[in-house]
Scaffold this active site. Structure first.
Site, PDB file in Angstrom:
ATOM      1  N   GLU A 103       0.837  -1.200   0.000  1.00  0.00           N
ATOM      2  CA  GLU A 103       0.000   0.000   0.000  1.00  0.00           C
ATOM      3  C   GLU A 103       0.870   1.246   0.000  1.00  0.00           C
ATOM      4  OE1 GLU A 103      -2.774  -0.401   3.263  1.00  0.00           O
ATOM      5  OE2 GLU A 103      -3.217  -2.468   2.667  1.00  0.00           O
ATOM      6  N   CYS A 123       5.994  -5.797   8.476  1.00  0.00           N
ATOM      7  CA  CYS A 123       7.142  -5.295   9.233  1.00  0.00           C
ATOM      8  C   CYS A 123       7.415  -6.242  10.383  1.00  0.00           C
ATOM      9  CB  CYS A 123       6.841  -3.891   9.774  1.00  0.00           C
ATOM     10  SG  CYS A 123       8.246  -3.173  10.660  1.00  0.00           S
ATOM     11  N   CYS A 127       5.954  -2.738  16.531  1.00  0.00           N
ATOM     12  CA  CYS A 127       5.584  -1.651  17.442  1.00  0.00           C
ATOM     13  C   CYS A 127       4.132  -1.897  17.829  1.00  0.00           C
ATOM     14  CB  CYS A 127       5.769  -0.300  16.758  1.00  0.00           C
ATOM     15  SG  CYS A 127       7.482  -0.081  16.235  1.00  0.00           S
ATOM     16  N   CYS A 130       0.906  -0.166  15.913  1.00  0.00           N
ATOM     17  CA  CYS A 130       0.943   0.029  14.461  1.00  0.00           C
ATOM     18  C   CYS A 130       0.270  -1.136  13.721  1.00  0.00           C
ATOM     19  CB  CYS A 130       2.405   0.144  14.027  1.00  0.00           C
ATOM     20  SG  CYS A 130       2.640   0.113  12.243  1.00  0.00           S
ATOM     21  N   CYS A 346      -1.046   7.532   8.925  1.00  0.00           N
ATOM     22  CA  CYS A 346       0.158   6.904   9.492  1.00  0.00           C
ATOM     23  C   CYS A 346      -0.219   5.720  10.356  1.00  0.00           C
ATOM     24  CB  CYS A 346       0.884   7.864  10.432  1.00  0.00           C
ATOM     25  SG  CYS A 346       1.449   9.321   9.649  1.00  0.00           S
TER      26      CYS A 346
END
Ligand code: SAH
Ligand code: SF4
Length: 356
Positions: A103, A123, A127, A130, A346
């Site tokens: 994306e 990822c 975190c 996220c 974000c």
């Protein structure tokens, strides 16, 4: 031993968008084509935005016809594009050759067009706030898949602006894929190609200290943003687990060195999470960090992620935090949340889609 020969898969033609000009030139030389043809191809593709060799009038007919054996000019396909109701933000879901999806987001304000680009599918760094971290790492992106995102978004925007900014703030940790990141930056910087100045590019990292140091040595001069999000190691260990490996003091040392080597201020990104890191003590400690190195602070009010219980602070709390920071920190901005309604803000990239 049997005498059977290994079966060789035919090598796929490399994508144009992953070849730097020297590498394209090398491939052309292997076929007896002089190097300046690579310059001409870069101009057609990156400056004139042409994808069909038949229209590349200054190339000899034999090269136009044989180009598909040198490189593949097909840009990546957008499987879906979601647009915000004001038309300013678009989230693209691109389908890659192996079926993986990545994306990226284009954002237009009155002042500029910004492309937010992914560096990995998923990822590994997890975190805890996220959406991408929830996916785990599927794989790194290749340089052509990084440059390809910009081509797909630019084609969609019809290249109305040749001056756009790129932020590596999409899916993934760019410094965990430094080789492909650096190669894509070399292509983007090329004055005969996209000619994108280093001032227009920002790489955001959760804090891979050795790679920050390595990036500083590569001469790429891009802006660096550090995802700080906490002012004590106890809290940052919880929010950004890579902090257990490289704690705040080491991270800020590397950021300071980067800033000195490259001659640019670093950005300290600070996602404000209600009741977690938005107190007055946090603001005071953040101001002290920001004063200790050439930096600017970018506050990001938390964007909710389904399945996670973290909360966005109230607008009043965001304002109070910024106001406490402002007199003591060199520069403070609050990131305008764009694309929340299409899950493009974000930390919201990772297979979340708007309701049909
Ligand atoms: N992996 C890189 C870049 C990705 S995201 C990094 O971590 O820096 C860009 C920024 O958004 C980072 O600062 C990231 O920590 C932050 N972020 C992640 N999830 C978020 C969320 N749900 N709300 C607000 N910011 C978030
Ligand atoms: Fe990865 Fe960045 Fe998300 Fe952390 S914030 S999980 S490093 S994409």
């Amino acid at each position: 031993m049997s005498g059977a020969l290994p079966i060789l898969e035919p090598r796929p033609t490399p994508s144009f968008y992953g070849l730097s000009r020297p590498r394209l030139s090398e491939r052309l030389a292997g076929m007896g084509v002089p190097g300046y043809r690579a310059d001409q191809l870069f101009t057609w593709v990156y400056r004139k935005h042409r994808r069909d060799p038949r229209g590349m009038s200054n190339l000899p007919a034999a090269l136009r016809e044989g180009l598909s054996q040198v490189c593949d000019l097909t840009p990546p396909a957008a499987e879906a594009v979601f647009s915000s109701s004001d038309g300013a933000t678009h989230k693209f879901v691109l389908r890659l050759a192996d079926g993986a999806r990545v994306e990226c987001v284009s954002m237009r304000t009155a002042r500029r067009l910004t492309f937010c680009v992914s560096s990995q599918v998923g990822c590994a760094l997890k975190c805890t706030f996220c959406a991408t971290g929830l996916m785990g790492l599927q794989r790194n992106l290749a340089p052509e898949e990084i440059v390809g995102q910009i081509i797909a978004m630019g084609d969609f925007e019809r290249w109305q602006d040749d001056r756009f900014n790129i932020v590596f703030m999409g899916m993934g940790e760019p410094l965990a894929n430094l080789g492909a990141l650096a190669e894509s930056l070399r292509i983007l910087h090329d004055p005969m190609g996209p000619n994108l100045g280093a001032r227009r590019i920002t790489v955001s990292t959760s804090g891979l200290v050795p790679q920050i140091r390595e990036l500083a040595t590569l001469g790429l001069q891009v802006g660096l943003a550090i995802s700080l999000h906490a002012t004590t190691d106890a809290l940052r260990d919880q929010l950004v687990p890579i902090n257990r490996r490289w704690p705040i003091a080491e991270l800020l040392d590397a950021a300071r060195e980067y800033s000195h080597t490259v001659g640019r201020r670093v950005t300290l990104e600070y996602t404000l999470i209600g009741g977690v890191n938005d107190g007055s003590g946090d603001a005071d400690r953040l101001a002290a960090f920001a004063r200790a190195l050439p930096s600017k602070v970018n506050l990001i009010p938390y964007n909710p992620v389904p399945g996670l219980s973290w909360k966005r602070p109230t607008p009043a709390a965001v304002e109070a935090f910024a106001a406490r920071l402002l007199p003591h920190a060199p520069a403070v901005t609050v990131r305008n949340t764009m694309g929340g309604e299409i899950w493009a803000a974000c930390g919201q990239l990772g297979g979340l889609s708007p309701q049909a």
